[in-house]
Design a protein around this motif. Structure first.
Motif, PDB file in Angstrom:
ATOM      1  N   GLU A   1       0.769  -1.306  -0.213  1.00  0.00           N
ATOM      2  CA  GLU A   1      -0.190  -0.182   0.422  1.00  0.00           C
ATOM      3  C   GLU A   1       0.812   1.752  -0.270  1.00  0.00           C
ATOM      4  O   GLU A   1       0.376   2.120   0.024  1.00  0.00           O
ATOM      5  N   MET A   2       1.665   1.340   0.357  1.00  0.00           N
ATOM      6  CA  MET A   2       2.798   2.263   0.255  1.00  0.00           C
ATOM      7  C   MET A   2       3.763   2.455  -1.106  1.00  0.00           C
ATOM      8  O   MET A   2       4.607   3.238  -0.811  1.00  0.00           O
ATOM      9  N   GLY A   3       3.887   0.917  -0.865  1.00  0.00           N
ATOM     10  CA  GLY A   3       3.978   1.669  -2.583  1.00  0.00           C
ATOM     11  C   GLY A   3       5.914   0.753  -3.234  1.00  0.00           C
ATOM     12  O   GLY A   3       6.804   0.677  -3.635  1.00  0.00           O
ATOM     13  N   ALA A   4       6.021   0.220  -1.848  1.00  0.00           N
ATOM     14  CA  ALA A   4       6.980  -0.874  -1.573  1.00  0.00           C
ATOM     15  C   ALA A   4       6.519  -2.557  -2.084  1.00  0.00           C
ATOM     16  O   ALA A   4       5.457  -3.245  -2.482  1.00  0.00           O
ATOM     17  N   ASP A   5       7.837  -2.646  -3.048  1.00  0.00           N
ATOM     18  CA  ASP A   5       6.897  -4.312  -4.297  1.00  0.00           C
ATOM     19  C   ASP A   5       8.058  -5.181  -3.170  1.00  0.00           C
ATOM     20  O   ASP A   5       7.693  -6.503  -3.429  1.00  0.00           O
ATOM     21  N   LYS A   6       8.789  -4.563  -2.793  1.00  0.00           N
ATOM     22  CA  LYS A   6       9.793  -5.846  -1.503  1.00  0.00           C
ATOM     23  C   LYS A   6       9.578  -5.598  -0.593  1.00  0.00           C
ATOM     24  O   LYS A   6       9.820  -4.609   0.077  1.00  0.00           O
ATOM     25  N   VAL A   7      10.099  -6.477   0.524  1.00  0.00           N
ATOM     26  CA  VAL A   7      10.252  -6.365   1.988  1.00  0.00           C
ATOM     27  C   VAL A   7      11.370  -7.263   2.689  1.00  0.00           C
ATOM     28  O   VAL A   7      11.036  -8.171   2.522  1.00  0.00           O
ATOM     29  N   GLU A   8      12.277  -7.148   2.654  1.00  0.00           N
ATOM     30  CA  GLU A   8      13.933  -7.563   2.817  1.00  0.00           C
ATOM     31  C   GLU A   8      13.613  -7.257   4.599  1.00  0.00           C
ATOM     32  O   GLU A   8      13.038  -6.576   5.787  1.00  0.00           O
ATOM     33  N   PHE A   9      13.510  -8.822   5.749  1.00  0.00           N
ATOM     34  CA  PHE A   9      13.928  -9.378   6.114  1.00  0.00           C
ATOM     35  C   PHE A   9      15.190  -9.299   7.260  1.00  0.00           C
ATOM     36  O   PHE A   9      15.962 -10.198   6.798  1.00  0.00           O
ATOM     37  N   VAL A  10      15.448  -8.687   8.483  1.00  0.00           N
ATOM     38  CA  VAL A  10      16.464  -8.783   9.026  1.00  0.00           C
ATOM     39  C   VAL A  10      15.944  -9.457  10.684  1.00  0.00           C
ATOM     40  O   VAL A  10      15.596  -9.087  11.458  1.00  0.00           O
ATOM     41  N   ASP A  11      16.694 -10.808  10.700  1.00  0.00           N
ATOM     42  CA  ASP A  11      16.047 -11.192  11.942  1.00  0.00           C
ATOM     43  C   ASP A  11      17.277 -11.380  12.894  1.00  0.00           C
ATOM     44  O   ASP A  11      18.122 -11.138  12.873  1.00  0.00           O
ATOM     45  N   THR A  12      16.152 -10.567  14.532  1.00  0.00           N
ATOM     46  CA  THR A  12      17.095  -9.950  15.317  1.00  0.00           C
ATOM     47  C   THR A  12      16.338 -10.438  16.284  1.00  0.00           C
ATOM     48  O   THR A  12      15.278 -10.502  16.293  1.00  0.00           O
ATOM     49  N   GLU A  13      17.633 -11.203  17.525  1.00  0.00           N
ATOM     50  CA  GLU A  13      16.645 -11.414  18.605  1.00  0.00           C
ATOM     51  C   GLU A  13      16.296 -10.233  19.421  1.00  0.00           C
ATOM     52  O   GLU A  13      16.265  -8.751  19.019  1.00  0.00           O
ATOM     53  N   PHE A  14      14.723 -10.767  19.786  1.00  0.00           N
ATOM     54  CA  PHE A  14      14.293  -9.281  20.278  1.00  0.00           C
ATOM     55  C   PHE A  14      14.334  -8.584  20.891  1.00  0.00           C
ATOM     56  O   PHE A  14      13.648  -7.290  20.994  1.00  0.00           O
ATOM     57  N   LYS A  15      15.646  -8.421  22.344  1.00  0.00           N
ATOM     58  CA  LYS A  15      16.301  -7.713  22.379  1.00  0.00           C
ATOM     59  C   LYS A  15      16.813  -6.300  22.403  1.00  0.00           C
ATOM     60  O   LYS A  15      17.079  -6.177  22.112  1.00  0.00           O
ATOM     61  N   GLY A  16      17.691  -6.992  20.921  1.00  0.00           N
ATOM     62  CA  GLY A  16      18.288  -6.069  20.342  1.00  0.00           C
ATOM     63  C   GLY A  16      17.403  -5.363  18.414  1.00  0.00           C
ATOM     64  O   GLY A  16      18.192  -4.771  18.287  1.00  0.00           O
ATOM     65  N   LEU A  17      16.065  -5.095  19.166  1.00  0.00           N
ATOM     66  CA  LEU A  17      15.130  -5.073  18.243  1.00  0.00           C
ATOM     67  C   LEU A  17      15.397  -3.343  18.389  1.00  0.00           C
ATOM     68  O   LEU A  17      15.299  -2.571  16.826  1.00  0.00           O
TER      69      LEU A  17
END
Length: 273
Positions: free
Chosen positions: A90-106
């Motif tokens: 909806e915001m115009g982004a065709d791709k989502v990249e995920f960065v897997d991070t421990e919860f405490k480091g988010l």
């Protein structure tokens, strides 16, 4: 325990000065305004500028919290994963990249600009609001108690006094128990998978975690159960840096849109019904 709307655009109209004698005349005011407006449709928000340029949204997540976010091989999956992909579109982004991070480091990772926002079933809390902003809530949750299926002695929080309870570092469970139930010894672990394993192997008597994920785990494994009475009522939201208010507004507008067009319900039914 572990959470958008059309691009908010700032239009700047520049009025060109009229050319001096003999030069070519400038466009008529109406044409000039139209031309300038079209070329000036660039947001001042750095995340929105990145989306406009690269068509990509970068998301920080702790992919260990099924059914919200988890990994199947190298693929990210879950309710949060599909929902943010719809929001990004909806915001115009065709791709989502995920960065897997421990919860405490988010939150530290967000502040260090390792990703654009946090999507990790994160509760909106006053304490977290001191360092980051949040989107509007996108899912109701709350803390709950999980125990072994054959355990009939623990029926509520009062029965956990003096018993070891596993919690995930950086989550609301830790703060809730440390402040309200100091007589419960905590076993703090880095990931949800470790927390559940502590219970399965008998190293702790219970787990305190988010209700939806606990119920999903209990249903899949069949060896544990979730007590019917919840401990708190909480709401999930997306974590956003405080210097990105325009991006925050765009995220909220996108959430409204996907709820209105039925996409939210479609994703919800897939994961929770």
């Amino acid at each position: 325990m572990k959470k958008v709307m059309p691009l908010a655009i700032l239009c700047v109209l520049t009025i060109l000065a009229t050319a001096c004698g003999g030069g070519k005349a400038n466009p008529a005011p109406s044409e000039q305004a139209k031309t300038t407006s079209a070329s000036a449709k660039v947001s001042t928000d750095e995340v929105l500028q990145k989306i406009a340029k690269n068509k990509t949204l970068t998301v920080g997540t702790d992919a260990t919290f099924k059914p919200f976010e988890y990994k199947s091989g190298d693929k990210y999956d879950g309710f949060d994963i599909e929902l943010i992909q719809a929001v990004a579109k909806e915001m115009g982004a065709d791709k989502v990249e995920f960065v897997d991070t421990e919860f405490k480091g988010l939150i530290p990772g967000l502040q260090a600009k390792k990703f654009d926002l946090i999507v990790s079933a994160m509760y909106i809390t006053d304490e977290r609001k001191q360092t980051i902003d949040f989107s509007d809530t996108y899912f109701p949750g709350g803390l709950t108690i999980m125990i072994k299926k054959d355990n009939d002695k623990i029926k509520g929080i009062e029965d956990l006094k003096g018993k070891k309870v596993a919690v995930q570092i950086g989550t609301k469970s830790v703060k809730f128990l440390e402040e309200s139930h100091k007589d419960i010894p905590l076993v703090k672990v880095e990931k949800n998978t470790e927390m559940f394993l502590e219970l399965e192997t008998g190293k702790v008597e219970a787990v305190v975690t988010g209700g939806p994920a606990a119920m999903t785990y209990a249903k899949e494994k069949g060896t544990v159960k979730v007590l019917p009475k919840g401990l708190t009522q909480e709401f999930y939201g997306y974590g956003i840096r405080k210097d990105n208010p325009e991006f925050q507004k765009a995220v909220n507008e996108a959430l409204v849109k996907i709820k209105a067009n039925g996409k939210y319900n479609e994703i919800f039914k897939k994961w929770f019904e």
